[in-house]
Design a protein around this motif. Structure first.
Motif, PDB file in Angstrom:
ATOM      1  N   GLY A 203      11.350   4.314   2.654  1.00 22.16           N
ATOM      2  CA  GLY A 203      10.255   5.258   2.441  1.00 22.16           C
ATOM      3  C   GLY A 203       8.899   4.578   2.584  1.00 22.16           C
ATOM      4  N   TYR A 204       7.951   5.287   3.200  1.00 31.12           N
ATOM      5  CA  TYR A 204       6.600   4.745   3.369  1.00 31.12           C
ATOM      6  C   TYR A 204       5.576   5.779   2.916  1.00 31.12           C
ATOM      7  CZ  TYR A 204       8.570   0.978   6.195  1.00 31.12           C
ATOM      8  OH  TYR A 204       9.286  -0.102   6.621  1.00 31.12           O
ATOM      9  N   ILE A 205       4.593   5.312   2.143  1.00 28.85           N
ATOM     10  CA  ILE A 205       3.471   6.143   1.719  1.00 28.85           C
ATOM     11  C   ILE A 205       2.197   5.377   2.056  1.00 28.85           C
ATOM     12  CG2 ILE A 205       2.311   7.298  -0.194  1.00 28.85           C
ATOM     13  CD1 ILE A 205       4.984   7.371  -1.653  1.00 28.85           C
ATOM     14  N   VAL A 206       1.273   6.033   2.758  1.00 27.65           N
ATOM     15  CA  VAL A 206       0.001   5.403   3.128  1.00 27.65           C
ATOM     16  C   VAL A 206      -1.103   6.021   2.272  1.00 27.65           C
ATOM     17  CG1 VAL A 206      -1.644   4.949   4.978  1.00 27.65           C
ATOM     18  CG2 VAL A 206       0.804   5.008   5.482  1.00 27.65           C
ATOM     19  N   LEU A 207      -1.882   5.146   1.637  1.00 32.20           N
ATOM     20  CA  LEU A 207      -2.993   5.595   0.797  1.00 32.20           C
ATOM     21  C   LEU A 207      -4.314   5.173   1.419  1.00 32.20           C
ATOM     22  CD1 LEU A 207      -1.711   4.371  -2.697  1.00 32.20           C
ATOM     23  CD2 LEU A 207      -1.197   6.533  -1.573  1.00 32.20           C
ATOM     24  N   ASP A 208      -5.345   5.981   1.211  1.00 33.49           N
ATOM     25  CA  ASP A 208      -6.673   5.546   1.625  1.00 33.49           C
ATOM     26  C   ASP A 208      -7.302   4.713   0.513  1.00 33.49           C
ATOM     27  OD1 ASP A 208      -7.586   7.274  -0.314  1.00 33.49           O
ATOM     28  OD2 ASP A 208      -8.306   8.793   1.087  1.00 33.49           O
ATOM     29  N   GLU A 209      -8.544   4.351   0.686  1.00 30.84           N
ATOM     30  CA  GLU A 209      -9.202   3.441  -0.252  1.00 30.84           C
ATOM     31  C   GLU A 209      -9.281   4.011  -1.660  1.00 30.84           C
ATOM     32  OE1 GLU A 209     -13.190   0.577  -0.235  1.00 30.84           O
ATOM     33  OE2 GLU A 209     -13.010   2.267   1.160  1.00 30.84           O
TER      34      GLU A 209
END
Length: 515
Positions: A203-209
């Motif tokens: 599983g991959y989750i991308v977060l912004d700053e």
């Protein structure tokens, strides 16, 4: 090559019965077909415009008209000087959607560049039609991934024709090609990465700053079934706490084990936090099945030990039962003494101790660490260890030195000790000897050593010790040492070292950290 090509095209123009003094009527694409082709070339046209607008901006004062065609010679875009647009584009009809064909256009630089796949210039009376004799045309084929996808052409008046125009056009087209190739490679990599993300079992989750969720792949959605409802990492309680820890330490966080709730079930996962552009990439690996398999293997090894213990434990229980039976018979015969109850209670406590230690092996494999004295753990399973040895009259000795308590899982370490003693009992002969020592060789660690006087291990087995299904026993499953190594090395951050004594026998050292 070009002169020969132009000569052959002129011959065919005569066959087509083209009149050089008459302006031809060009065939046009339908609006739908033109829109379709422009849609296919949309990204490419955007790059071409960027470069050509800059070029034309630096060429102000020179009447230049730029035309872009597809790989079939259809004009799909033009830009440039208004004077040429008025005289050529509007009056002759060289507009978007015009199809350049030899049967209509005769000698022209566009088709020559496509067919010869090289830069071409057609100047003045090189053109077949007289109305083009006052113009100079330059065309350069446009390549993408080594395949011609169209042309970029320039037209100007004859009196301003200059070889530098061709050189400049080639330079600009070369820059456009490099940019297109680079973007194509990036597009390919983006699509490949997207496919990998979509198909990945991780599983991959991308977060912004700010911690807002930007991207989630299907596996992460499956692990966290409510993730479509989340807009920020702060909404996911378990991950929020780890994310805050990651932000505080300001470095990568790897292999952090957490329990994530998915509906009514809990999933054991390892999470990694990596810096990604200005935000964070969270990687989630579901190890629930691995944990279940691991527990199954460990419990299977426990059952194997239980089978070997059965005879010895039965013997140990039979002795106090015989004593109890004798005292009961004496009481029935009215031969009672005040000393009987105390002795009988001691025998019952002995049975209780034996059965309680036997139950250690049936407890679920759940980590429960606390501070324990390893010497006490060895003493607590003394009855079980002696149960192994009784059938072969093996002597088990202990040598304990002063040590500090350590933070450990008592039940799992007991399983390791029982397993190792069982192996030693099977390895030594009748009337053999097993020595167990516990000491602290340095302030940082303690050493638990199991030493027997058997034959030791064959060298080829010793090199592979700890691998699954590796055994020297006919009825062995080859999982015992593997389970012991996992408990010692993975759960307790220690070391399990196996080697042979020079005078025969084996030594198993367990080194555990003090803290």
């Amino acid at each position: 090559m070009l002169d020969n090509y132009i000569a052959k095209v002129r011959e065919r123009c005569l066959e087509y019965k083209l009149d050089p003094n008459v302006i031809p009527v060009f065939t046009r694409l339908s609006n739908e077909e033109l829109a379709r082709i422009q849609g296919e070339y949309k990204a490419r046209l955007h790059i071409i415009r960027l470069f050509m607008d800059k070029f034309l901006g630096k060429s102000k004062g020179i009447p230049l008209l730029v035309a872009v065609t597809d790989d079939k010679g259809n004009i799909i875009e033009y830009m440039g000087d208004e004077s040429l647009e008025d005289t050529v584009v509007n009056q002759i009809g060289l507009q978007k959607g015009v199809q350049f064909t030899e049967e209509k256009a005769g000698v022209n630089s566009v088709l020559a560049a496509l067919e010869l796949q090289m830069p071409v210039q057609v100047i003045g009376d090189d053109h077949y039609y007289q109305f083009l004799h006052l113009t100079a045309c330059y065309s350069v084929p446009l390549f993408l991934q080594k395949k011609v996808i169209g042309t970029i052409s320039m037209m100007t008046f004859l009196h301003v024709a200059n070889p530098m125009i061709m050189a400049s056009l080639e330079t600009v087209v070369d820059s456009i090609e490099r940019e297109l190739d680079l973007r194509e490679q990036n597009r390919y990599l983006d699509e490949m990465n997207q496919m990998i993300l979509e198909q990945s079992k991780t599983g991959y989750i991308v977060l912004d700053e700010s911690g807002s969720i930007v991207k989630v792949n299907p596996k992460a959605k499956a692990i966290l079934d409510k993730i479509p409802d989340y807009s920020s990492i702060k909404d996911i309680l378990q991950l929020r706490e780890v994310h805050e820890q990651y932000k505080k330490q300001d470095e990568e966080l790897q292999d952090y084990e957490i329990i994530l709730q998915n509906g009514t079930e809990n999933r054991t996962c390892l999470v990694d936090f990596f810096p990604f552009q200005a935000g964070t990439l969270i990687q989630i690996r579901d190890i629930t099945e691995y944990k279940l398999t691991e527990a199954y293997i460990q419990n299977a090894e426990k059952l194997s030990i239980v089978g070997h213990l059965a005879a010895g434990v039965a013997h140990e229980i039979k002795n106090p039962l015989t004593t109890l039976k004798g005292f009961i018979q004496l009481v029935q015969e009215n031969r009672y003494s005040d000393t009987y109850p105390a002795i009988m209670l001691n025998e019952i406590e002995r049975i209780d101790q034996i059965t309680n230690e036997f139950l250690v092996l049936s407890r679920p494999t759940v980590q429960a660490k606390d501070w324990y004295d390893v010497r006490e753990l060895v003493k607590e399973i003394g009855v079980l260890l002696s149960s192994f040895a009784i059938s072969k009259n093996i002597e088990i000795t202990h040598s304990f030195k002063d040590i500090e308590p350590i933070f450990c899982d008592a039940n799992q370490l007991k399983q390791v000790f029982i397993n190792l003693v069982k192996n030693s009992v099977e390895a030594v002969g009748h009337n053999g000897r097993i020595d167990i020592t516990v000491e602290s060789p340095n302030p940082e660690s303690i050493l638990i050593r199991f030493m027997d006087d058997g034959d030791g291990f064959p060298e080829h087995i010793l090199k592979r010790m700890g691998q699954p299904f590796l055994t020297t026993k006919e009825d062995g499953n080859g999982l015992g040492v593997m389970v012991c190594k996992r408990i010692v090395e993975t759960i307790h951050n220690g070391q399990l070292i196996i080697h042979n004594k020079q005078d025969g026998g084996a030594i198993v050292d367990i080194i555990l950290p003090q803290t």
